[in-house]
Structures are given as C-alpha cells and as structure tokens.
Design a protein around this motif. Structure first.
Motif, PDB file in Angstrom:
ATOM      1  N   GLY A 100      -5.047  -7.686   6.956  1.00 19.48           N
ATOM      2  CA  GLY A 100      -4.055  -6.904   6.249  1.00 19.48           C
ATOM      3  C   GLY A 100      -4.122  -5.442   6.641  1.00 19.48           C
ATOM      4  O   GLY A 100      -4.646  -5.079   7.697  1.00 19.48           O
ATOM      5  N   ALA A 101      -3.583  -4.611   5.763  1.00 21.89           N
ATOM      6  CA  ALA A 101      -3.583  -3.160   5.975  1.00 21.89           C
ATOM      7  C   ALA A 101      -3.642  -2.479   4.615  1.00 21.89           C
ATOM      8  O   ALA A 101      -3.199  -3.035   3.611  1.00 21.89           O
ATOM      9  CB  ALA A 101      -2.337  -2.731   6.734  1.00 21.89           C
ATOM     10  N   ARG A 102      -4.211  -1.271   4.620  1.00 25.16           N
ATOM     11  CA  ARG A 102      -4.272  -0.489   3.389  1.00 25.16           C
ATOM     12  C   ARG A 102      -3.980   0.971   3.693  1.00 25.16           C
ATOM     13  O   ARG A 102      -4.209   1.453   4.798  1.00 25.16           O
ATOM     14  CB  ARG A 102      -5.620  -0.627   2.698  1.00 25.16           C
ATOM     15  CG  ARG A 102      -6.752   0.073   3.428  1.00 25.16           C
ATOM     16  CD  ARG A 102      -8.054  -0.032   2.677  1.00 25.16           C
ATOM     17  NE  ARG A 102      -9.129   0.646   3.400  1.00 25.16           N
ATOM     18  CZ  ARG A 102     -10.359   0.727   2.974  1.00 25.16           C
ATOM     19  NH1 ARG A 102     -10.694   0.152   1.836  1.00 25.16           N
ATOM     20  NH2 ARG A 102     -11.279   1.345   3.685  1.00 25.16           N
ATOM     21  N   ARG A 103      -3.467   1.636   2.687  1.00 28.00           N
ATOM     22  CA  ARG A 103      -3.179   3.061   2.787  1.00 28.00           C
ATOM     23  C   ARG A 103      -4.421   3.817   2.293  1.00 28.00           C
ATOM     24  O   ARG A 103      -4.982   3.483   1.256  1.00 28.00           O
ATOM     25  CB  ARG A 103      -1.967   3.393   1.918  1.00 28.00           C
ATOM     26  CG  ARG A 103      -1.331   4.726   2.203  1.00 28.00           C
ATOM     27  CD  ARG A 103      -0.066   4.906   1.368  1.00 28.00           C
ATOM     28  NE  ARG A 103       0.828   3.771   1.355  1.00 28.00           N
ATOM     29  CZ  ARG A 103       1.693   3.474   2.323  1.00 28.00           C
ATOM     30  NH1 ARG A 103       1.776   4.228   3.384  1.00 28.00           N
ATOM     31  NH2 ARG A 103       2.475   2.419   2.225  1.00 28.00           N
ATOM     32  N   VAL A 104      -4.836   4.804   3.054  1.00 29.09           N
ATOM     33  CA  VAL A 104      -5.986   5.625   2.662  1.00 29.09           C
ATOM     34  C   VAL A 104      -5.520   7.074   2.523  1.00 29.09           C
ATOM     35  O   VAL A 104      -4.322   7.346   2.531  1.00 29.09           O
ATOM     36  CB  VAL A 104      -7.156   5.481   3.664  1.00 29.09           C
ATOM     37  CG1 VAL A 104      -7.774   4.101   3.572  1.00 29.09           C
ATOM     38  CG2 VAL A 104      -6.737   5.772   5.078  1.00 29.09           C
ATOM     39  N   THR A 105      -6.457   7.997   2.420  1.00 30.15           N
ATOM     40  CA  THR A 105      -6.110   9.398   2.205  1.00 30.15           C
ATOM     41  C   THR A 105      -5.131   9.901   3.258  1.00 30.15           C
ATOM     42  O   THR A 105      -5.097   9.420   4.387  1.00 30.15           O
ATOM     43  CB  THR A 105      -7.376  10.274   2.243  1.00 30.15           C
ATOM     44  OG1 THR A 105      -8.043  10.077   3.490  1.00 30.15           O
ATOM     45  CG2 THR A 105      -8.308   9.931   1.107  1.00 30.15           C
ATOM     46  N   TYR A 124     -12.547  -2.222   8.557  1.00 33.30           N
ATOM     47  CA  TYR A 124     -11.300  -1.455   8.501  1.00 33.30           C
ATOM     48  C   TYR A 124     -11.231  -0.495   9.685  1.00 33.30           C
ATOM     49  O   TYR A 124     -12.161   0.255   9.936  1.00 33.30           O
ATOM     50  CB  TYR A 124     -11.214  -0.686   7.176  1.00 33.30           C
ATOM     51  CG  TYR A 124     -10.961  -1.600   6.008  1.00 33.30           C
ATOM     52  CD1 TYR A 124      -9.670  -1.824   5.558  1.00 33.30           C
ATOM     53  CD2 TYR A 124     -12.010  -2.253   5.364  1.00 33.30           C
ATOM     54  CE1 TYR A 124      -9.431  -2.678   4.489  1.00 33.30           C
ATOM     55  CE2 TYR A 124     -11.779  -3.101   4.292  1.00 33.30           C
ATOM     56  CZ  TYR A 124     -10.479  -3.307   3.868  1.00 33.30           C
ATOM     57  OH  TYR A 124     -10.246  -4.153   2.822  1.00 33.30           O
ATOM     58  N   TYR A 125     -10.091  -0.534  10.357  1.00 31.81           N
ATOM     59  CA  TYR A 125      -9.882   0.248  11.576  1.00 31.81           C
ATOM     60  C   TYR A 125      -8.757   1.252  11.391  1.00 31.81           C
ATOM     61  O   TYR A 125      -7.696   0.925  10.839  1.00 31.81           O
ATOM     62  CB  TYR A 125      -9.497  -0.673  12.735  1.00 31.81           C
ATOM     63  CG  TYR A 125     -10.605  -1.575  13.190  1.00 31.81           C
ATOM     64  CD1 TYR A 125     -11.375  -1.250  14.298  1.00 31.81           C
ATOM     65  CD2 TYR A 125     -10.882  -2.757  12.517  1.00 31.81           C
ATOM     66  CE1 TYR A 125     -12.401  -2.082  14.720  1.00 31.81           C
ATOM     67  CE2 TYR A 125     -11.903  -3.596  12.936  1.00 31.81           C
ATOM     68  CZ  TYR A 125     -12.665  -3.251  14.037  1.00 31.81           C
ATOM     69  OH  TYR A 125     -13.683  -4.077  14.449  1.00 31.81           O
ATOM     70  N   GLY A 126      -8.995   2.478  11.885  1.00 32.25           N
ATOM     71  CA  GLY A 126      -7.912   3.440  11.995  1.00 32.25           C
ATOM     72  C   GLY A 126      -6.944   2.933  13.050  1.00 32.25           C
ATOM     73  O   GLY A 126      -7.326   2.197  13.965  1.00 32.25           O
ATOM     74  N   THR A 127      -5.691   3.310  12.935  1.00 27.58           N
ATOM     75  CA  THR A 127      -4.649   2.752  13.797  1.00 27.58           C
ATOM     76  C   THR A 127      -4.039   3.792  14.713  1.00 27.58           C
ATOM     77  O   THR A 127      -4.071   4.996  14.441  1.00 27.58           O
ATOM     78  CB  THR A 127      -3.532   2.139  12.934  1.00 27.58           C
ATOM     79  OG1 THR A 127      -3.042   3.135  12.039  1.00 27.58           O
ATOM     80  CG2 THR A 127      -4.034   0.950  12.139  1.00 27.58           C
ATOM     81  N   ASN A 128      -3.448   3.287  15.791  1.00 30.51           N
ATOM     82  CA  ASN A 128      -2.633   4.143  16.646  1.00 30.51           C
ATOM     83  C   ASN A 128      -1.205   4.154  16.092  1.00 30.51           C
ATOM     84  O   ASN A 128      -0.933   3.543  15.058  1.00 30.51           O
ATOM     85  CB  ASN A 128      -2.692   3.694  18.108  1.00 30.51           C
ATOM     86  CG  ASN A 128      -2.153   2.281  18.325  1.00 30.51           C
ATOM     87  OD1 ASN A 128      -1.426   1.737  17.490  1.00 30.51           O
ATOM     88  ND2 ASN A 128      -2.512   1.685  19.443  1.00 30.51           N
ATOM     89  N   GLU A 129      -0.288   4.814  16.793  1.00 28.17           N
ATOM     90  CA  GLU A 129       1.093   4.924  16.297  1.00 28.17           C
ATOM     91  C   GLU A 129       1.838   3.592  16.290  1.00 28.17           C
ATOM     92  O   GLU A 129       2.881   3.451  15.667  1.00 28.17           O
ATOM     93  CB  GLU A 129       1.885   5.969  17.104  1.00 28.17           C
ATOM     94  CG  GLU A 129       2.056   5.646  18.565  1.00 28.17           C
ATOM     95  CD  GLU A 129       0.845   5.987  19.433  1.00 28.17           C
ATOM     96  OE1 GLU A 129       0.835   5.556  20.595  1.00 28.17           O
ATOM     97  OE2 GLU A 129      -0.089   6.654  18.951  1.00 28.17           O
ATOM     98  N   MET A 130       1.291   2.574  16.954  1.00 34.09           N
ATOM     99  CA  MET A 130       1.900   1.241  16.957  1.00 34.09           C
ATOM    100  C   MET A 130       1.374   0.373  15.807  1.00 34.09           C
ATOM    101  O   MET A 130       1.921  -0.679  15.531  1.00 34.09           O
ATOM    102  CB  MET A 130       1.611   0.532  18.284  1.00 34.09           C
ATOM    103  CG  MET A 130       2.165   1.242  19.508  1.00 34.09           C
ATOM    104  SD  MET A 130       3.936   1.050  19.622  1.00 34.09           S
ATOM    105  CE  MET A 130       4.045  -0.694  19.943  1.00 34.09           C
ATOM    106  N   GLY A 131       0.281   0.818  15.178  1.00 33.20           N
ATOM    107  CA  GLY A 131      -0.294   0.055  14.080  1.00 33.20           C
ATOM    108  C   GLY A 131      -1.445  -0.840  14.493  1.00 33.20           C
ATOM    109  O   GLY A 131      -1.890  -1.679  13.719  1.00 33.20           O
ATOM    110  N   GLU A 132      -1.942  -0.673  15.696  1.00 29.16           N
ATOM    111  CA  GLU A 132      -3.062  -1.475  16.182  1.00 29.16           C
ATOM    112  C   GLU A 132      -4.382  -0.777  15.846  1.00 29.16           C
ATOM    113  O   GLU A 132      -4.492   0.437  15.983  1.00 29.16           O
ATOM    114  CB  GLU A 132      -2.944  -1.672  17.693  1.00 29.16           C
ATOM    115  CG  GLU A 132      -1.681  -2.401  18.067  1.00 29.16           C
ATOM    116  CD  GLU A 132      -1.333  -2.295  19.544  1.00 29.16           C
ATOM    117  OE1 GLU A 132      -0.811  -3.277  20.072  1.00 29.16           O
ATOM    118  OE2 GLU A 132      -1.584  -1.242  20.147  1.00 29.16           O
ATOM    119  N   GLY A 133      -5.366  -1.564  15.391  1.00 34.05           N
ATOM    120  CA  GLY A 133      -6.675  -1.015  15.061  1.00 34.05           C
ATOM    121  C   GLY A 133      -7.384  -0.525  16.313  1.00 34.05           C
ATOM    122  O   GLY A 133      -7.555  -1.280  17.262  1.00 34.05           O
ATOM    123  N   ILE A 134      -7.790   0.766  16.302  1.00 32.63           N
ATOM    124  CA  ILE A 134      -8.412   1.335  17.503  1.00 32.63           C
ATOM    125  C   ILE A 134      -9.809   1.893  17.273  1.00 32.63           C
ATOM    126  O   ILE A 134     -10.578   2.014  18.209  1.00 32.63           O
ATOM    127  CB  ILE A 134      -7.521   2.436  18.133  1.00 32.63           C
ATOM    128  CG1 ILE A 134      -7.204   3.523  17.107  1.00 32.63           C
ATOM    129  CG2 ILE A 134      -6.258   1.823  18.708  1.00 32.63           C
ATOM    130  CD1 ILE A 134      -6.501   4.739  17.693  1.00 32.63           C
TER     131      ILE A 134
END
Length: 166
Positions: A100-105, A124-134
């Motif tokens: 899934g995905a979650r909104r953080v600060t 949990y992974y931070g994402t790039n502008e495409m939404g992929e975990g990087i």
C-alpha cells in the motif's frame, strides 16, 4: 435597606438573564460544532470508502496487478495523490503479504512492502515522482496483516470493510 434589596433583586435578575444568554450561546455553538464535525466526517469517510471500493473492485476484476512491484506502488501512490484527505490505503493478502501507501509529514507519500524479501516486516519507502519506492525510510518487523481485525472482518464478510479504530 429597601434600596439594597432592590439592587440585589436587580442584580439577581441580570445575573439570571446573563446565565440564560450564555447557556443559549453555548448551546448554539455546540450545535454548530457538531454539524461541522458531522459534515467533515461524512466527507472524509465517503472518500475513504470510495478508495476502499475502488481497490476491492480492481483487485477482483484482475485490473490491479499486485505481482508487478512498480505497477503496484504507482497504483497506491496515485490513489493517495487523487484523494488528498485519505491518509493510507493498503491491502493484506492471504499469504501474509501487505502492500500500500501512506501519507507522512509534508504530504510526502511512502509505499509499503511486506513480503518474503522483507521477512514479514513492513518496509516503508520514500518515492520518486512516479510513485515507485526508491529509498528505505521505516521498518516495522513482524507485521502479519492476517492477524488484524480489518483483515479478519473483510475475509468473513467477503467485501471491502472498515474496522474499528485501532
């Protein structure tokens, strides 16, 4: 003495009327506050329920492909982009996987992976502008969605559900 009694009586009447006015104003404020809370909750819950139903329908129709990591992550990321009042969207699978995905600060979005590669932990992974975990940002070991009320209830009812708050 008569003057003191009159002043006391006038004071009591003014005080009583003042308390009635304050009670009236407080009652009006309470009603207005409850109306605003009800409106906001109805809006937010309707959006969350829409997201829940979309996820359920796409998964059951075969349009939501969970096997492709990048497709899955982009999907959940874009759901949160489309619904800014939704904090998290996810799915738990019968094999214990969780995505899934979650909104953080700062309105940033993280995607979550919980599969054999994470050994049962939710990463949990931070994402790039495409939404992929990087980049890995948070780890929660030993998370099994099958033990959660929301999973158990959804399996029992065979539909998208909301569980009690936890």
């Amino acid at each position: 003495v008569l003057m003191v009694l009159n002043l006391g009586l006038v004071g009591l009447i003014i005080g009583h009327n003042g308390l009635n006015s304050i009670g009236h104003v407080l009652n009006e404020l309470r009603i207005h506050m409850f109306e605003n809370i009800h409106r906001d909750l109805s809006h937010n819950l309707s959006e969350a329920m829409k997201v829940n139903e979309i996820n359920y329908d796409l998964l059951n129709s075969g349009l939501l492909e969970l096997e492709s990591e990048s497709e899955r992550e982009r999907y959940f990321y874009n759901i949160l982009k489309s619904y800014p009042d939704v904090a998290m969207t996810y799915i738990g699978l019968s094999n214990g996987e969780f995505y899934g995905a979650r909104r953080v600060t700062d309105h940033k979005i993280q995607v979550v992976r919980n599969n054999p590669k994470t050994r049962g932990g939710s990463w949990y992974y931070g994402t790039n502008e495409m939404g992929e975990g990087i980049r890995l940002e948070d780890k929660y070991p030993g998370f099994d969605p099958r033990t959660r009320d929301w999973y158990i209830k959804a399996v029992q009812e065979h539909k998208a559900i909301f569980s009690d708050i936890y």
